[in-house]
Design a protein around this motif. Structure first.
Motif, PDB file in Angstrom:
ATOM      1  N   THR A 147       5.587  14.988  33.927  1.00 32.46           N
ATOM      2  CA  THR A 147       6.189  16.118  34.451  1.00 32.46           C
ATOM      3  C   THR A 147       7.020  16.938  33.140  1.00 32.46           C
ATOM      4  N   LYS A 189      15.215  17.178  34.393  1.00 35.49           N
ATOM      5  CA  LYS A 189      15.793  16.199  35.268  1.00 35.49           C
ATOM      6  C   LYS A 189      17.197  15.539  35.123  1.00 35.49           C
ATOM      7  N   GLU A 249      17.774  12.585  39.380  1.00 37.94           N
ATOM      8  CA  GLU A 249      16.573  12.810  39.582  1.00 37.94           C
ATOM      9  C   GLU A 249      15.520  11.875  38.744  1.00 37.94           C
ATOM     10  N   PHE A 250      16.118  11.696  37.665  1.00 41.51           N
ATOM     11  CA  PHE A 250      15.383  10.707  36.881  1.00 41.51           C
ATOM     12  C   PHE A 250      15.108   9.425  37.274  1.00 41.51           C
ATOM     13  N   TYR A 284      12.473   9.532  39.688  1.00 42.91           N
ATOM     14  CA  TYR A 284      10.998   9.892  38.778  1.00 42.91           C
ATOM     15  C   TYR A 284      10.625   8.503  38.175  1.00 42.91           C
ATOM     16  N   LYS A 285      11.460   7.754  37.674  1.00 43.90           N
ATOM     17  CA  LYS A 285      10.960   6.448  37.034  1.00 43.90           C
ATOM     18  C   LYS A 285      10.642   5.363  38.069  1.00 43.90           C
ATOM     19  N   GLU A 294       8.457   6.271  40.838  1.00 42.17           N
ATOM     20  CA  GLU A 294       7.542   6.888  41.499  1.00 42.17           C
ATOM     21  C   GLU A 294       6.175   6.287  40.913  1.00 42.17           C
TER      22      GLU A 294
END
Length: 79
Positions: A18, A22, A26-27, A30-31, A33
């Protein structure tokens, strides 16, 4: 080139990125996902490190829509 008769279904854990900023929350999302990809096609090359899967052929010489998949990312292989 003679194309293989067998068609394979390969599922692998894809790398993704991405370019968006973030915040911490949000991070944290994301980590965690996972991008799981499934593709169907002919294996046109395989060695100890990679598989190249092709989903389109034209005539006896042309390959299209090829994906180079590192074997360490493969989750399953049916075919």
């Amino acid at each position: 080139m003679k194309f293989p008769d067998a068609i394979y279904k390969i599922t692998w854990h894809d790398a993704h990125s991405t370019c968006l900023w973030k915040d911490k929350d949000e991070f944290d999302i994301y980590k965690k996902e996972r991008m799981i990809i499934t593709e169907i096609g002919w294996i046109v090359h395989e060695d100890k490190d990679i598989i190249i899967l092709c989903s389109q052929v034209a005539g006896d010489t042309d390959l299209g829509n090829m994906t180079r998949i590192p074997k360490g990312m493969i989750l399953s292989r049916l075919g």
